[in-house]
Structures are given as structure tokens and as C-alpha cells.
Design a protein around this motif. Structure first.
Motif, PDB file in Angstrom:
ATOM      1  N   GLY A   1       1.218  -1.684   0.232  1.00 48.16           N
ATOM      2  CA  GLY A   1      -0.001  -0.118  -0.022  1.00 48.16           C
ATOM      3  C   GLY A   1       0.677   1.193   0.294  1.00 48.16           C
ATOM      4  O   GLY A   1       0.596   1.988  -0.054  1.00 48.16           O
ATOM      5  N   GLU A   2       2.363   1.301   0.607  1.00 44.42           N
ATOM      6  CA  GLU A   2       3.650   2.525   0.532  1.00 44.42           C
ATOM      7  C   GLU A   2       3.499   2.914  -1.223  1.00 44.42           C
ATOM      8  O   GLU A   2       3.564   1.465  -1.980  1.00 44.42           O
ATOM      9  N   ALA A   3       3.397   4.028  -1.409  1.00 47.39           N
ATOM     10  CA  ALA A   3       3.549   4.791  -2.730  1.00 47.39           C
ATOM     11  C   ALA A   3       5.269   4.949  -3.022  1.00 47.39           C
ATOM     12  O   ALA A   3       5.610   5.201  -2.217  1.00 47.39           O
ATOM     13  N   LEU A   4       5.516   4.581  -4.305  1.00 49.70           N
ATOM     14  CA  LEU A   4       6.971   4.844  -4.963  1.00 49.70           C
ATOM     15  C   LEU A   4       7.191   5.531  -5.482  1.00 49.70           C
ATOM     16  O   LEU A   4       6.459   5.696  -6.580  1.00 49.70           O
ATOM     17  N   HIS A   5       8.134   6.482  -5.357  1.00 56.23           N
ATOM     18  CA  HIS A   5       7.829   8.253  -6.468  1.00 56.23           C
ATOM     19  C   HIS A   5       8.962   8.254  -6.961  1.00 56.23           C
ATOM     20  O   HIS A   5      10.151   7.677  -6.794  1.00 56.23           O
ATOM     21  N   GLU A   6       8.936   7.798  -8.372  1.00 53.97           N
ATOM     22  CA  GLU A   6       9.872   7.482  -9.405  1.00 53.97           C
ATOM     23  C   GLU A   6      11.166   8.953  -8.656  1.00 53.97           C
ATOM     24  O   GLU A   6      12.177   8.591  -9.150  1.00 53.97           O
ATOM     25  N   ARG A   7      10.888   9.967  -8.494  1.00 55.85           N
ATOM     26  CA  ARG A   7      11.631  11.283  -8.841  1.00 55.85           C
ATOM     27  C   ARG A   7      12.416  10.919  -7.277  1.00 55.85           C
ATOM     28  O   ARG A   7      13.685  10.992  -6.714  1.00 55.85           O
ATOM     29  N   ARG A   8      11.473  10.254  -6.487  1.00 53.71           N
ATOM     30  CA  ARG A   8      12.202   9.835  -5.101  1.00 53.71           C
ATOM     31  C   ARG A   8      13.390   8.944  -4.802  1.00 53.71           C
ATOM     32  O   ARG A   8      14.956   9.111  -4.104  1.00 53.71           O
ATOM     33  N   LEU A   9      12.781   7.917  -5.426  1.00 59.05           N
ATOM     34  CA  LEU A   9      13.923   6.877  -5.938  1.00 59.05           C
ATOM     35  C   LEU A   9      14.808   7.812  -6.029  1.00 59.05           C
ATOM     36  O   LEU A   9      16.156   6.654  -6.090  1.00 59.05           O
ATOM     37  N   ALA A  10      14.883   8.086  -7.615  1.00 57.20           N
ATOM     38  CA  ALA A  10      16.071   8.391  -8.638  1.00 57.20           C
ATOM     39  C   ALA A  10      17.572   9.158  -7.527  1.00 57.20           C
ATOM     40  O   ALA A  10      18.524   9.414  -7.325  1.00 57.20           O
ATOM     41  N   GLN A  11      16.991   9.889  -6.936  1.00 57.38           N
ATOM     42  CA  GLN A  11      17.115  11.141  -5.666  1.00 57.38           C
ATOM     43  C   GLN A  11      18.552  10.860  -4.768  1.00 57.38           C
ATOM     44  O   GLN A  11      19.003  10.844  -4.390  1.00 57.38           O
ATOM     45  N   MET A  12      17.953   9.667  -4.806  1.00 63.03           N
ATOM     46  CA  MET A  12      18.122   8.471  -3.399  1.00 63.03           C
ATOM     47  C   MET A  12      19.024   7.538  -4.035  1.00 63.03           C
ATOM     48  O   MET A  12      20.370   7.410  -3.173  1.00 63.03           O
ATOM     49  N   MET A  13      19.211   6.917  -5.204  1.00 66.00           N
ATOM     50  CA  MET A  13      20.345   6.286  -5.873  1.00 66.00           C
ATOM     51  C   MET A  13      21.027   6.938  -6.591  1.00 66.00           C
ATOM     52  O   MET A  13      21.950   6.402  -7.830  1.00 66.00           O
ATOM     53  N   GLN A  14      21.009   8.604  -6.257  1.00 66.24           N
ATOM     54  CA  GLN A  14      21.884   8.952  -7.858  1.00 66.24           C
ATOM     55  C   GLN A  14      21.693   8.574  -9.143  1.00 66.24           C
ATOM     56  O   GLN A  14      22.978   8.944  -9.536  1.00 66.24           O
ATOM     57  N   ILE A  15      20.866   8.435  -9.675  1.00 66.33           N
ATOM     58  CA  ILE A  15      20.761   7.746 -11.007  1.00 66.33           C
ATOM     59  C   ILE A  15      19.668   8.943 -11.846  1.00 66.33           C
ATOM     60  O   ILE A  15      18.636   9.320 -11.396  1.00 66.33           O
ATOM     61  N   SER A  16      19.737   8.579 -12.766  1.00 73.22           N
ATOM     62  CA  SER A  16      18.362   9.737 -13.636  1.00 73.22           C
ATOM     63  C   SER A  16      17.073   9.088 -13.360  1.00 73.22           C
ATOM     64  O   SER A  16      16.771   7.664 -13.305  1.00 73.22           O
ATOM     65  N   ARG A  17      15.895   9.347 -13.766  1.00 77.38           N
ATOM     66  CA  ARG A  17      14.442   8.547 -13.351  1.00 77.38           C
ATOM     67  C   ARG A  17      14.053   7.880 -14.328  1.00 77.38           C
ATOM     68  O   ARG A  17      13.561   7.068 -14.493  1.00 77.38           O
ATOM     69  N   THR A  18      14.673   8.434 -15.754  1.00 74.90           N
ATOM     70  CA  THR A  18      14.604   7.278 -16.816  1.00 74.90           C
ATOM     71  C   THR A  18      15.074   5.258 -16.572  1.00 74.90           C
ATOM     72  O   THR A  18      13.376   4.318 -16.830  1.00 74.90           O
ATOM     73  N   PRO A  19      16.124   5.010 -15.802  1.00 74.74           N
ATOM     74  CA  PRO A  19      15.891   3.833 -15.214  1.00 74.74           C
ATOM     75  C   PRO A  19      14.462   3.600 -14.072  1.00 74.74           C
ATOM     76  O   PRO A  19      15.080   1.954 -14.340  1.00 74.74           O
ATOM     77  N   VAL A  20      15.203   4.107 -13.290  1.00 74.68           N
ATOM     78  CA  VAL A  20      13.863   4.176 -12.784  1.00 74.68           C
ATOM     79  C   VAL A  20      12.650   3.752 -12.874  1.00 74.68           C
ATOM     80  O   VAL A  20      12.140   2.787 -12.662  1.00 74.68           O
ATOM     81  N   ARG A  21      13.064   4.631 -13.727  1.00 73.97           N
ATOM     82  CA  ARG A  21      10.930   4.397 -14.461  1.00 73.97           C
ATOM     83  C   ARG A  21      10.758   3.029 -14.724  1.00 73.97           C
ATOM     84  O   ARG A  21      10.105   2.360 -15.461  1.00 73.97           O
ATOM     85  N   GLU A  22      11.415   2.851 -15.601  1.00 70.53           N
ATOM     86  CA  GLU A  22      11.706   1.563 -16.224  1.00 70.53           C
ATOM     87  C   GLU A  22      11.606   0.434 -15.740  1.00 70.53           C
ATOM     88  O   GLU A  22      10.930  -0.058 -15.984  1.00 70.53           O
ATOM     89  N   ALA A  23      12.251   0.858 -14.676  1.00 69.84           N
ATOM     90  CA  ALA A  23      12.132  -0.204 -13.168  1.00 69.84           C
ATOM     91  C   ALA A  23      10.827  -0.620 -13.000  1.00 69.84           C
ATOM     92  O   ALA A  23      10.419  -2.281 -12.608  1.00 69.84           O
ATOM     93  N   LEU A  24      10.226   0.517 -12.343  1.00 75.50           N
ATOM     94  CA  LEU A  24       8.761   0.625 -11.531  1.00 75.50           C
ATOM     95  C   LEU A  24       7.778   0.025 -12.783  1.00 75.50           C
ATOM     96  O   LEU A  24       7.167  -0.844 -12.795  1.00 75.50           O
ATOM     97  N   PHE A  25       7.998  -0.083 -14.191  1.00 83.25           N
ATOM     98  CA  PHE A  25       7.350  -0.369 -15.174  1.00 83.25           C
ATOM     99  C   PHE A  25       7.014  -2.008 -15.144  1.00 83.25           C
ATOM    100  O   PHE A  25       6.166  -2.477 -15.224  1.00 83.25           O
ATOM    101  N   ARG A  26       8.643  -2.491 -15.230  1.00 85.50           N
ATOM    102  CA  ARG A  26       8.957  -3.936 -14.998  1.00 85.50           C
ATOM    103  C   ARG A  26       8.079  -4.402 -13.864  1.00 85.50           C
ATOM    104  O   ARG A  26       7.516  -5.852 -13.664  1.00 85.50           O
TER     105      ARG A  26
END
Length: 227
Positions: free
Chosen positions: A40-65
């Protein structure tokens, strides 16, 4: 979530040639499996990208998968939220796989061609000769074995159902249950040989035992990282 949730776990080190999307996928997956993020917890693309110190595109792909694998679902406002990935959920998925794949194995017996047998055994031999096995290499061979058997069963709807269920349990790759690589490959070899034979009861038994072993390894892994 805190920054601690994204600390690099030693058990999921990625090979140098793997993409950032695979790295992001692995790290988010570990958060899901360990219970560090709750159903039930939301995962936010921007926040994850900032924490991993990578761009949002690979995070977005991971979330879609992860969404395609039904590990994330759409919540209020179309946000991606964590689905229930309890031990019980995985056991039920594997139980359904067992029911379908055991029957498919029996039906496939005697219908595996010599060409398919040679191709599958060659793939297994190659896999076992590699010094390091990536998740993609392991999955490709695993998929070849199970899909060859499912397809030989002769029911396209059953084949597709098995593929869908396998995709949802695919998360437990060689990085997470690495001790299953060689035993799993030998079980696959016995399975494909049995399916090329003439004893459906034997093939059925081998498939059931194989999926039981996978289930036990998965349950042990989840319980171990949640202790």
C-alpha cells in the motif's frame, strides 16, 4: 522511506554490463522483499532516482517492470503502490504453477523432439560452464526448459498461463538463490530427458519435485532477510 532503505545490499551486486535499469530494479526489489516498504506504500520515481543518484529514466523502467510483474499496482491518483508480496502470496503462486506445470509435463512426455532435447541440453551445458552467470543468462535457460515442456503439452492457453505465472515468480534469480543454480540445472536436465521419454508419471513427479525445491528456496530466502 529513508536513505537507509536504498543501501546497497551485498547479496545483489550487479555485473558491470548490466544496465542502470537492472540495478534500479534489483535495489527496489530488495526493498520489497525485505519488507522495508509495506503493502500500500507509494513509490515515487523522482524520490527513488534522487536516493539512488541516477536519472529518472532507469528508475521509471524498473517501476514499469515491477508493475508488469504485479509487484506494484496502481493506487489512488494512479500512483504505483506496493502490492502484497507476502510469503503466503508466493506460495500460492507456486502452488498454481505446480498444478499447471505438472500436468503440462505429463502431457508433453513423448512429444519433445530430438532437436529440442539437444538444444536444451546444450544450453544447460553452456550455463554450467560459465564462471559467472547473470540473471538474464540464467532466466533464458530456465525459460527454454519450462517453455519447451509447456509448448509440447499442446495447449496454447496452458502455455501462456504458465508463462504468465513464471514471469511473476521470476524475481528470485541467481543473485537471490544462487545455491539453486547447479541443482536446478541438473533437475532441468532430468526433466527434459524424461519429457523426451515415455513415462508421463515420471515426468510429472520430476516437475513436482523441482517446483517444490524452488518454493522451499524462495520461502527460506524471504524468511531469512526478514529476520
Amino acid at each position: 522511506m529513508t536513505k537507509d532503505l536504498l543501501a546497497e545490499p551485498g547479496s545483489t551486486a550487479e555485473a558491470p554490463d548490466q544496465s542502470l535499469a537492472n540495478v534500479a530494479y534489483g535495489r527496489i526489489m530488495d526493498m520489497l522483499l525485505s519488507g522495508q516498504v509495506k503493502p500500500g506504500e507509494a513509490l515515487h520515481e523522482r524520490r527513488l532516482a534522487q536516493m539512488m543518484q541516477i536519472s529518472r529514466t532507469p528508475v521509471r523502467e524498473a517501476l514499469f517492470r515491477l508493475e508488469a510483474e504485479a509487484l506494484l499496482i496502481r493506487g489512488a491518483g494512479r500512483n504505483l503502490v506496493v502490492a502484497d508480496i507476502s510469503v503466503e502470496s508466493y506460495v500460492r503462486l507456486l502452488d498454481l504453477r505446480r498444478i499447471q506445470e505438472v500436468e503440462a509435463a505429463a502431457r508433453a512426455t513423448g512429444r519433445i523432439t530430438p532437436e529440442v532435447l539437444v538444444r536444451v541440453e546444450a544450453a544447460l551445458d553452456h550455463l554450467l560452464q560459465l564462471n559467472e552467470v547473470t540473471s538474464a543468462q540464467h532466466w533464458a535457460v530456465d525459460d527454454l526448459v519450462h517453455h519447451s515442456i509447456a509448448e509440447a503439452a499442446g495447449n496454447p492457453m496452458l502455455t501462456q498461463s504458465i508463462r504468465d505465472l513464471r514471469r511473476r515468480t521470476h524475481i528470485f534469480n541467481t543473485h537471490r538463490i544462487s545455491h539453486r543454480l547447479r541443482p536446478g540445472a541438473e533437475e532441468h536436465r532430468a526433466l527434459i530427458r524424461a519429457a523426451a521419454g515415455d513415462d508421463p508419471d515420471h515426468t510429472r513427479q520430476l516437475m513436482g519435485d523441482h517446483i517444490d525445491h524452488v518454493r522451499d528456496a524462495i520461502v527460506d530466502y524471504i524468511l531469512g532477510i526478514r529476520r
